[in-house]
Design a protein around this motif. Structure first.
Motif, PDB file in Angstrom:
ATOM      1  N   SER A   1     -18.591   1.034   0.944  1.00  0.00           N
ATOM      2  CA  SER A   1     -17.264  -0.178   0.799  1.00  0.00           C
ATOM      3  C   SER A   1     -16.369   0.238   1.855  1.00  0.00           C
ATOM      4  N   ILE A   2     -16.439   1.622   2.325  1.00  0.00           N
ATOM      5  CA  ILE A   2     -15.477   2.035   3.177  1.00  0.00           C
ATOM      6  C   ILE A   2     -15.723   1.724   4.653  1.00  0.00           C
TER       7      ILE A   2
ATOM      8  N   THR B   1     -12.876   7.183   8.209  1.00  0.00           N
ATOM      9  CA  THR B   1     -11.666   6.377   7.666  1.00  0.00           C
ATOM     10  C   THR B   1     -10.438   6.802   8.774  1.00  0.00           C
TER      11      THR B   1
ATOM     12  N   LYS C   1     -22.091  -5.706   4.457  1.00  0.00           N
ATOM     13  CA  LYS C   1     -20.750  -5.176   3.734  1.00  0.00           C
ATOM     14  C   LYS C   1     -21.007  -5.375   2.305  1.00  0.00           C
TER      15      LYS C   1
ATOM     16  N   ARG D   1      -9.591   0.911   5.267  1.00  0.00           N
ATOM     17  CA  ARG D   1      -9.077   0.414   3.816  1.00  0.00           C
ATOM     18  C   ARG D   1      -8.091   1.384   3.414  1.00  0.00           C
TER      19      ARG D   1
ATOM     20  N   ALA E   1      -8.965   4.879   1.056  1.00  0.00           N
ATOM     21  CA  ALA E   1     -10.437   5.073   1.329  1.00  0.00           C
ATOM     22  C   ALA E   1     -10.697   6.458   0.996  1.00  0.00           C
TER      23      ALA E   1
ATOM     24  N   HIS F   1       0.770  -1.247  -0.022  1.00  0.00           N
ATOM     25  CA  HIS F   1      -0.029  -0.010   0.160  1.00  0.00           C
ATOM     26  C   HIS F   1       1.051   1.174  -0.052  1.00  0.00           C
TER      27      HIS F   1
END
Length: 479
Positions: free
Chosen positions: A104-105, A306, A80, A311, A314, A27
């Protein structure tokens, strides 16, 4: 082999190991990897130390494990995979995908039946919060990144003490770094003595040992107020006077906050409870089971939370989805703009395809570093047709985005790498033309107190200024 040669070989070995760690770290964008490798190679000792302390988003294994346990205990607010029935909330097809990104976040589906009011200004926000706290019957939950023991900060504390005295369960949380002045003051202890339950978010502990247990600069930047299940506030404002005495020369701080009533409050409640239970051994999951009846009429909204344990990427994904979706108009206000390449490209592409794209920054930024980095992006934005304005009525701290006069994102997240990677943030995305129009009117007030930045003005910047701006921006991936 002499001692000096052995020392050099040891250093080279450590340097190689660190470079391998930079390359293998998941990442991370290629530009960030390259920037860190340059730092490690050119600053032999300091570069290695800098990377080990600041180069990775590490909140600490114990904290991550505790957070995971908390989320496992909390009831899920929605599926989810975002079932189709969760999206039957008056959201038109052209905006449906935006809320799917949000789902989705955080796992929160959009919920209908909400009503809301945009607060007039910072002082009006505090006054209305005090009024709502004084009317609370069951509980009051507050979380602020910065909470100061000034006039407005004390008004909230006094309201909490009054509520606790009449039996309302009051829980107040503040970030250990942002609110250190209050937490170390007598006011904090007076709240606890009055029956207000307090907690410190992301406690630093021993500052010398903290870097070995997780980055010290990972902060809880959220601003959350939830009262009696169905009332919540969301916006950019900390719990402080607009004069913001910790940085008075930039005052007033100019913020925007919306007061929401309805089911979306449950999602802010979920965020608060997850933060609270991570720091306090108190199970509040039952509070998420209380039903919240929606209003007879209202709009769909969704909380987007977030942070470094959510994720990766995000928040920029949310921003970019909104930017790419604009068809007629896009208006953004943010005090801090240090984008990644894809976000900068998204803004330019939006202007190139004929969307009226405006972005408003503060004329004087309280961070010289971030201000310089932001300026490095001006030329490219202006060439694409983005209209840039600098607000001159104080430090514009509002984080807002309005899309085609129908959709709004408001909350705590800036458009910079800190909000993208390091801070815990909370925002609310909603679809409502009437409330979006109110936010647009506020943005228009900012524009009326702003000066437009022209391509000619940027072209006239000195070589020294350009060199400074671009150098700072080049370091963006390691800041």
């Amino acid at each position: 082999m002499d001692v000096a040669t052995i020392a050099v070989l040891i250093h080279i070995s450590i340097e190689i190991l660190v470079i391998m760690r930079v390359i293998l770290r998941p990442h991370r964008q290629p530009t960030s990897r390259l920037a860190w490798i340059v730092v490690v190679v050119t600053l032999p000792v300091l570069g290695i130390l800098a990377y080990l302390l600041l180069g990775e988003v590490n909140i600490g294994r114990r904290r991550v494990a505790r957070m995971q346990k908390v989320f496992e205990r909390l009831p899920k607010l929605s599926c989810k995979i975002c079932p189709e029935e969760a999206f039957q909330t008056q959201i038109p097809d052209k905006h449906d995908h935006l809320f799917r990104v949000g789902c989705s976040i955080s796992g929160y589906s959009p919920v209908g039946g909400n009503t809301a009011q945009l607060m007039a200004d910072s002082n009006a926000t505090i006054d209305r919060m005090v009024e709502d706290i004084d009317s609370a019957e069951e509980h009051v939950h507050l979380l602020f990144y910065i909470w100061l023991p000034d006039h407005n900060g004390c008004k909230i504390m006094d309201a909490l003490k009054r509520a606790a005295a009449r039996g309302v369960k009051c829980r107040a949380m503040a970030d250990d770094l942002g609110s250190r002045t209050l937490i170390k003051s007598s006011f904090w202890n007076e709240m606890k003595a009055a029956g207000v339950h307090t907690a410190v978010a992301l406690p630093i502990g021993n500052p010398l040992l903290r870097p070995f247990m997780g980055r010290i600069d990972l902060r809880n930047h959220r601003k959350i107020v939830v009262i009696d299940h169905s009332l919540t506030y969301c916006g950019s404002q900390n719990c402080a006077d607009p004069e913001f005495l910790v940085k008075p020369k930039y005052a007033p701080w100019v913020d925007a906050v919306i007061r929401f009533e309805g089911p979306v409050a449950r999602q802010n409640q979920h965020l608060f409870i997850s933060d609270w239970m991570t720091q306090v051994d108190e199970d509040l999951s039952a509070l998420l089971e209380t039903p919240i009846p929606p209003a007879e009429a209202g709009f769909p909204a969704q909380v987007i939370g977030t942070g470094p344990t959510v994720r990766f990427s995000a928040m920029p994904e949310m921003f970019e989805s909104l930017i790419h979706s604009a068809r007629r108009e896009l208006v953004i206000t943010t005090p801090y703009y240090v984008p990644d390449e894809s976000m900068q490209d998204a803004l330019c592409a939006t202007a190139y395809r004929g969307v009226d794209t405006k972005i408003i920054f503060p004329a004087r930024n309280d961070s010289r570093i971030v201000g310089a980095a932001s300026h490095s992006y001006y030329e490219e934005l202006l060439e694409a047709g983005v209209k840039i304005y600098e607000y001159e009525g104080g430090l514009l701290h509002t984080k807002s985005l309005t899309l085609d006069g129908e959709v709004t994102l408001i909350g705590s997240a800036n458009m910079d790498r800190r909000s993208f990677d390091l801070n815990y943030e909370n925002n609310i995305l909603f679809y409502d033309s009437a409330l979006t129009e109110k936010v647009r009117e506020r943005q228009q007030e900012y524009l009326a107190s702003s000066k437009e930045v022209t391509a000619e003005a940027v072209a006239a910047w000195s070589i020294a200024r350009r060199f400074w701006n671009n150098t700072i921006a080049m370091l963006g991936p390691v800041l």
